[in-house]
Scaffold this motif. Structure first.
Motif, PDB file in Angstrom:
ATOM      1  N   MET A   1       0.848  -1.179   0.000  1.00 57.82           N
ATOM      2  CA  MET A   1       0.000   0.000   0.000  1.00 57.82           C
ATOM      3  C   MET A   1       0.892   1.240   0.000  1.00 57.82           C
ATOM      4  N   ARG A   2       0.514   2.215  -0.785  1.00 58.61           N
ATOM      5  CA  ARG A   2       1.308   3.422  -0.926  1.00 58.61           C
ATOM      6  C   ARG A   2       0.994   4.396   0.205  1.00 58.61           C
ATOM      7  N   SER A   3       2.018   4.790   0.919  1.00 57.91           N
ATOM      8  CA  SER A   3       1.815   5.740   2.013  1.00 57.91           C
ATOM      9  C   SER A   3       2.138   7.167   1.574  1.00 57.91           C
ATOM     10  N   ASP A   4       2.639   7.331   0.350  1.00 52.69           N
ATOM     11  CA  ASP A   4       3.008   8.657  -0.134  1.00 52.69           C
ATOM     12  C   ASP A   4       1.839   9.382  -0.800  1.00 52.69           C
ATOM     13  N   HIS A   5       0.648   8.814  -0.738  1.00 50.12           N
ATOM     14  CA  HIS A   5      -0.542   9.408  -1.346  1.00 50.12           C
ATOM     15  C   HIS A   5      -1.542   9.807  -0.278  1.00 50.12           C
ATOM     16  N   ARG A   6      -2.352  10.794  -0.617  1.00 56.40           N
ATOM     17  CA  ARG A   6      -3.475  11.115   0.256  1.00 56.40           C
ATOM     18  C   ARG A   6      -4.467   9.967   0.180  1.00 56.40           C
ATOM     19  N   PRO A   7      -5.276   9.780   1.224  1.00 52.61           N
ATOM     20  CA  PRO A   7      -6.289   8.713   1.160  1.00 52.61           C
ATOM     21  C   PRO A   7      -7.311   9.025   0.068  1.00 52.61           C
ATOM     22  N   LEU A   8      -8.020   7.987  -0.350  1.00 56.55           N
ATOM     23  CA  LEU A   8      -9.025   8.145  -1.394  1.00 56.55           C
ATOM     24  C   LEU A   8     -10.419   8.319  -0.792  1.00 56.55           C
ATOM     25  N   ALA A   9     -11.192   9.189  -1.425  1.00 54.81           N
ATOM     26  CA  ALA A   9     -12.633   9.294  -1.179  1.00 54.81           C
ATOM     27  C   ALA A   9     -13.276   8.908  -2.508  1.00 54.81           C
ATOM     28  N   VAL A  10     -14.044   7.830  -2.494  1.00 56.67           N
ATOM     29  CA  VAL A  10     -14.592   7.262  -3.723  1.00 56.67           C
ATOM     30  C   VAL A  10     -16.090   7.571  -3.776  1.00 56.67           C
ATOM     31  N   PHE A  11     -16.500   8.213  -4.874  1.00 59.78           N
ATOM     32  CA  PHE A  11     -17.887   8.660  -5.019  1.00 59.78           C
ATOM     33  C   PHE A  11     -18.569   7.999  -6.205  1.00 59.78           C
ATOM     34  N   ASP A  12     -19.758   7.497  -5.952  1.00 55.13           N
ATOM     35  CA  ASP A  12     -20.674   7.057  -6.989  1.00 55.13           C
ATOM     36  C   ASP A  12     -21.215   8.311  -7.678  1.00 55.13           C
ATOM     37  N   LEU A  13     -21.825   8.150  -8.841  1.00 54.98           N
ATOM     38  CA  LEU A  13     -22.406   9.287  -9.550  1.00 54.98           C
ATOM     39  C   LEU A  13     -23.925   9.325  -9.441  1.00 54.98           C
ATOM     40  N   ASP A  14     -24.599   8.383 -10.100  1.00 55.05           N
ATOM     41  CA  ASP A  14     -26.058   8.396 -10.182  1.00 55.05           C
ATOM     42  C   ASP A  14     -26.691   8.173  -8.813  1.00 55.05           C
TER      43      ASP A  14
END
Length: 162
Positions: A1-14
Protein backbone atom coordinates in the motif's frame (compact mmCIF):
# COMPACT_ATOMS: atom_id res chain seq x y z
CA UNK A 1 0.00 0.00 0.00
CA UNK A 2 1.31 3.42 -0.93
CA UNK A 3 1.81 5.74 2.01
CA UNK A 4 3.01 8.66 -0.13
CA UNK A 5 -0.54 9.41 -1.35
CA UNK A 6 -3.47 11.12 0.26
CA UNK A 7 -6.29 8.71 1.16
CA UNK A 8 -9.03 8.15 -1.39
CA UNK A 9 -12.63 9.29 -1.18
CA UNK A 10 -14.59 7.26 -3.72
CA UNK A 11 -17.89 8.66 -5.02
CA UNK A 12 -20.67 7.06 -6.99
CA UNK A 13 -22.41 9.29 -9.55
CA UNK A 14 -26.06 8.40 -10.18
CA UNK A 15 -28.12 9.07 -7.08
CA UNK A 16 -25.08 10.35 -5.19
CA UNK A 17 -23.79 13.32 -7.18
CA UNK A 18 -26.21 13.29 -10.14
CA UNK A 19 -29.99 13.53 -9.82
CA UNK A 20 -31.37 10.89 -12.19
CA UNK A 21 -35.00 11.59 -11.38
CA UNK A 22 -35.78 13.18 -14.76
CA UNK A 23 -34.59 10.08 -16.65
CA UNK A 24 -35.85 7.21 -14.54
CA UNK A 25 -38.98 7.00 -16.70
CA UNK A 26 -36.83 5.35 -19.39
CA UNK A 27 -36.61 2.27 -17.15
CA UNK A 28 -40.30 1.84 -16.47
CA UNK A 29 -42.39 -0.76 -18.24
CA UNK A 30 -41.41 -4.04 -19.84
CA UNK A 31 -38.93 -2.63 -22.35
CA UNK A 32 -36.30 -0.50 -20.70
CA UNK A 33 -34.69 2.17 -22.86
CA UNK A 34 -31.09 2.09 -21.67
CA UNK A 35 -29.82 4.26 -24.52
CA UNK A 36 -32.34 6.96 -23.62
CA UNK A 37 -31.54 6.63 -19.92
CA UNK A 38 -27.79 7.09 -20.39
CA UNK A 39 -28.09 9.73 -23.15
CA UNK A 40 -30.16 11.92 -20.82
CA UNK A 41 -27.44 11.86 -18.12
CA UNK A 42 -25.85 14.99 -19.58
CA UNK A 43 -28.88 16.91 -18.26
CA UNK A 44 -28.71 15.58 -14.69
CA UNK A 45 -28.86 18.32 -12.10
CA UNK A 46 -26.25 17.96 -9.36
CA UNK A 47 -27.35 16.76 -5.93
CA UNK A 48 -26.30 19.53 -3.47
CA UNK A 49 -25.64 17.15 -0.56
CA UNK A 50 -23.31 15.00 -2.65
CA UNK A 51 -21.56 18.03 -4.15
CA UNK A 52 -20.89 19.48 -0.70
CA UNK A 53 -19.48 16.17 0.49
CA UNK A 54 -17.18 15.66 -2.51
CA UNK A 55 -15.89 19.24 -2.26
CA UNK A 56 -15.16 18.95 1.45
CA UNK A 57 -13.58 15.51 0.99
CA UNK A 58 -11.24 16.88 -1.68
CA UNK A 59 -9.54 19.02 0.98
CA UNK A 60 -8.02 15.93 2.62
CA UNK A 61 -8.49 13.14 0.10
CA UNK A 62 -7.82 12.32 -3.51
CA UNK A 63 -11.23 11.96 -5.16
CA UNK A 64 -12.09 9.01 -7.37
CA UNK A 65 -15.38 8.36 -9.14
CA UNK A 66 -16.83 4.85 -9.32
CA UNK A 67 -19.96 4.41 -11.41
CA UNK A 68 -22.05 1.62 -12.83
CA UNK A 69 -22.42 3.58 -16.06
CA UNK A 70 -20.97 1.75 -19.06
CA UNK A 71 -17.64 2.79 -20.56
CA UNK A 72 -19.39 4.11 -23.67
CA UNK A 73 -20.68 7.01 -21.52
CA UNK A 74 -17.19 8.20 -20.52
CA UNK A 75 -17.01 11.37 -22.65
CA UNK A 76 -20.41 12.65 -21.50
CA UNK A 77 -19.66 11.74 -17.88
CA UNK A 78 -16.28 13.51 -17.82
CA UNK A 79 -17.91 16.58 -19.39
CA UNK A 80 -20.71 16.51 -16.79
CA UNK A 81 -18.21 16.36 -13.91
CA UNK A 82 -16.31 19.35 -15.35
CA UNK A 83 -19.46 21.43 -15.94
CA UNK A 84 -20.49 20.85 -12.31
CA UNK A 85 -17.10 22.08 -11.09
CA UNK A 86 -16.40 18.83 -9.27
CA UNK A 87 -12.86 17.91 -8.27
CA UNK A 88 -10.72 16.16 -10.83
CA UNK A 89 -10.32 12.48 -10.18
CA UNK A 90 -9.95 9.22 -11.99
CA UNK A 91 -13.23 7.77 -13.26
CA UNK A 92 -13.89 4.03 -13.03
CA UNK A 93 -16.71 2.70 -15.22
CA UNK A 94 -18.02 -0.75 -16.02
CA UNK A 95 -17.15 -2.39 -19.31
CA UNK A 96 -20.00 -1.87 -21.76
CA UNK A 97 -20.63 -5.65 -21.90
CA UNK A 98 -20.47 -6.20 -18.11
CA UNK A 99 -23.96 -6.93 -16.77
CA UNK A 100 -23.03 -8.02 -13.26
CA UNK A 101 -24.77 -6.21 -10.40
CA UNK A 102 -22.96 -3.09 -9.18
CA UNK A 103 -22.29 -4.73 -5.81
CA UNK A 104 -19.90 -7.06 -7.66
CA UNK A 105 -18.33 -4.68 -10.17
CA UNK A 106 -17.81 -1.85 -7.70
CA UNK A 107 -16.49 -4.09 -4.94
CA UNK A 108 -13.97 -5.58 -7.36
CA UNK A 109 -12.61 -2.11 -8.14
CA UNK A 110 -12.68 -1.01 -4.49
CA UNK A 111 -10.65 -4.03 -3.44
CA UNK A 112 -8.11 -3.31 -6.17
CA UNK A 113 -7.84 0.30 -4.98
CA UNK A 114 -7.57 -0.83 -1.36
CA UNK A 115 -4.50 -2.94 -2.13
CA UNK A 116 -2.62 0.14 -3.29
CA UNK A 117 -4.22 3.05 -1.39
CA UNK A 118 -5.96 3.85 1.84
CA UNK A 119 -9.65 4.18 0.95
CA UNK A 120 -11.07 6.57 3.51
CA UNK A 121 -14.66 6.13 2.34
CA UNK A 122 -17.06 5.06 -0.35
CA UNK A 123 -20.12 7.25 -0.90
CA UNK A 124 -22.92 5.40 -2.72
CA UNK A 125 -26.72 5.30 -2.81
CA UNK A 126 -27.08 1.60 -3.67
CA UNK A 127 -27.77 -0.26 -0.43
CA UNK A 128 -26.45 -3.57 -1.78
CA UNK A 129 -23.18 -1.90 -2.83
CA UNK A 130 -22.91 -0.30 0.61
CA UNK A 131 -23.45 -3.60 2.43
CA UNK A 132 -20.93 -5.45 0.25
CA UNK A 133 -18.33 -2.71 0.76
CA UNK A 134 -18.85 -2.71 4.53
CA UNK A 135 -18.58 -6.49 4.67
CA UNK A 136 -15.25 -6.15 2.84
CA UNK A 137 -14.02 -3.72 5.50
CA UNK A 138 -14.55 -0.36 3.78
CA UNK A 139 -16.03 2.69 5.46
CA UNK A 140 -19.28 3.64 3.73
CA UNK A 141 -21.35 6.81 3.64
CA UNK A 142 -24.86 6.09 2.40
CA UNK A 143 -26.11 8.72 -0.02
CA UNK A 144 -29.74 8.89 1.02
CA UNK A 145 -30.55 12.29 -0.38
CA UNK A 146 -32.36 11.24 -3.57
CA UNK A 147 -35.46 9.12 -4.02
CA UNK A 148 -34.81 6.25 -6.41
CA UNK A 149 -37.63 4.65 -8.36
CA UNK A 150 -38.35 0.95 -7.87
CA UNK A 151 -37.65 0.48 -11.61
CA UNK A 152 -34.11 1.83 -11.20
CA UNK A 153 -33.44 -0.29 -8.10
CA UNK A 154 -34.62 -3.40 -9.94
CA UNK A 155 -32.53 -2.53 -13.00
CA UNK A 156 -29.43 -2.00 -10.88
CA UNK A 157 -29.67 -5.41 -9.29
CA UNK A 158 -31.18 -7.64 -11.96
CA UNK A 159 -29.82 -6.14 -15.17
CA UNK A 160 -26.47 -4.80 -13.97
CA UNK A 161 -26.68 -1.62 -15.99
CA UNK A 162 -25.91 1.16 -13.53
Amino acid sequence: MRSDHRPLAVFDLDGTLADTGHRQHYLEGRRRDWNGFFSAAVDDPPLPEGVRLVLSSAKECEVRYLTGRPERCRRDTVAWLAVQGLPEGRLYMRRSDDRRPARHTKLEILKRLGREYVVRMLVDDDELVCVAAEQAGFTVVRARWMRVSPALEDAQEREGRT
